[in-house]
Design a protein around this motif. Structure first.
Motif, mmCIF file in Angstrom:
data_model
loop_
_atom_site.group_PDB
_atom_site.id
_atom_site.type_symbol
_atom_site.label_atom_id
_atom_site.label_comp_id
_atom_site.label_asym_id
_atom_site.label_seq_id
_atom_site.Cartn_x
_atom_site.Cartn_y
_atom_site.Cartn_z
ATOM 1 N N ASP A 221 56.769 -9.587 -1.145
ATOM 2 C CA ASP A 221 56.091 -8.676 -2.073
ATOM 3 C C ASP A 221 56.175 -7.229 -1.590
ATOM 4 N N THR A 225 58.078 -3.927 -3.310
ATOM 5 C CA THR A 225 57.355 -2.673 -3.577
ATOM 6 C C THR A 225 58.069 -1.497 -2.949
ATOM 7 N N TRP A 226 58.467 -1.631 -1.690
ATOM 8 C CA TRP A 226 59.142 -0.537 -0.995
ATOM 9 C C TRP A 226 60.502 -0.249 -1.600
#
Length: 236
Positions: A221, A225-226
């Protein structure tokens, strides 16, 4: 000291020795911390990078969320976010050795704290005359002021510490601790032995509490996101 026979003695059906578990885990953690500090002193960025991989698991197993987060971000930056040149700099440009001595490196953030101490001392000397302009002017003289202070110390024949404080003589403490551990046979496995009152059921591994499925989900996750964040930054 624990050996391979001790590990073989502990089967899943055999009662655990919680005294042995505690002291073996404590020894493993102590050696890990020793390795961490030694890597910094030697300026060994590669060894420190490898240690962060283990520390990431240790932080996650013990619910140290912020430490686990920054450790994972550091590793991801090295592998996929930064360029090869910037990754190399992040691994190796983390230390400061003022005197060029062997095993005399300190972390760059500690070096920054030393400079901040000098700046704050100069600011306090201004008293009521402290303002943004005077503060900036003094901050720009930090390195020169440090050289002046070192010259004064030399002229006054004051001893100086080269990066690390003296730890004194640890021999008496080490002898006492060693004697206590030998008296309770801390590193000799004894099935069914109860643990210390404060740690009655200490696990046999530092990573005993690590949930690998949760770890995989958490890492996946965050990487997703990054990925969107750093792709956006590159586009800009």
């Amino acid at each position: 000291m624990p050996d391979d026979d001790n590990d073989n003695q502990q089967s899943s059906s055999e009662p655990q020795d919680f005294i042995f578990n505690y002291h073996r885990a404590k020894l493993a953690l102590g050696l890990t911390l020793f390795e961490f500090h030694d890597a910094i002193k030697e300026g060994d960025g590669k060894r420190l990078h490898d240690l962060y991989r283990f520390l990431l698991l240790l932080y996650k197993a013990n619910h140290k969320t912020k430490y686990a987060y920054v450790s994972l971000l550091y590793l991801v930056k090295i592998e996929v976010i930064l360029s090869e040149s910037n990754s190399h700099n992040l691994i190796w440009n983390r230390f400061f050795n003022k005197n060029g001595s062997i095993a005399g490196n300190i972390p760059l953030d500690l070096r920054m704290e030393q400079l901040n101490k000098i700046v704050k001392t100069m600011w306090r000397s201004l008293g009521a005359n402290l303002n943004e302009e005077s503060a900036t002017r003094l901050a720009n003289t930090t390195e020169s002021m440090e050289l002046i202070l070192e010259k004064l110390d030399d002229d006054c024949q004051l001893s100086k510490l080269e990066g690390y404080r003296s730890k004194g003589n640890p021999e008496l403490a080490v002898a006492k601790i060693t004697k206590d551990l030998m008296n309770i046979y801390a590193f000799r496995h004894q099935s069914g032995r109860r643990g210390h009152p404060s740690f009655p059921r200490f696990p046999s591994s530092l990573l005993e509490k690590l949930d690998y499925r949760d770890l995989h989900t958490w890492m996946t996750d965050l990487i997703k996101t990054w990925e969107s964040i750093y792709e956006l930054n590159r586009a800009e």
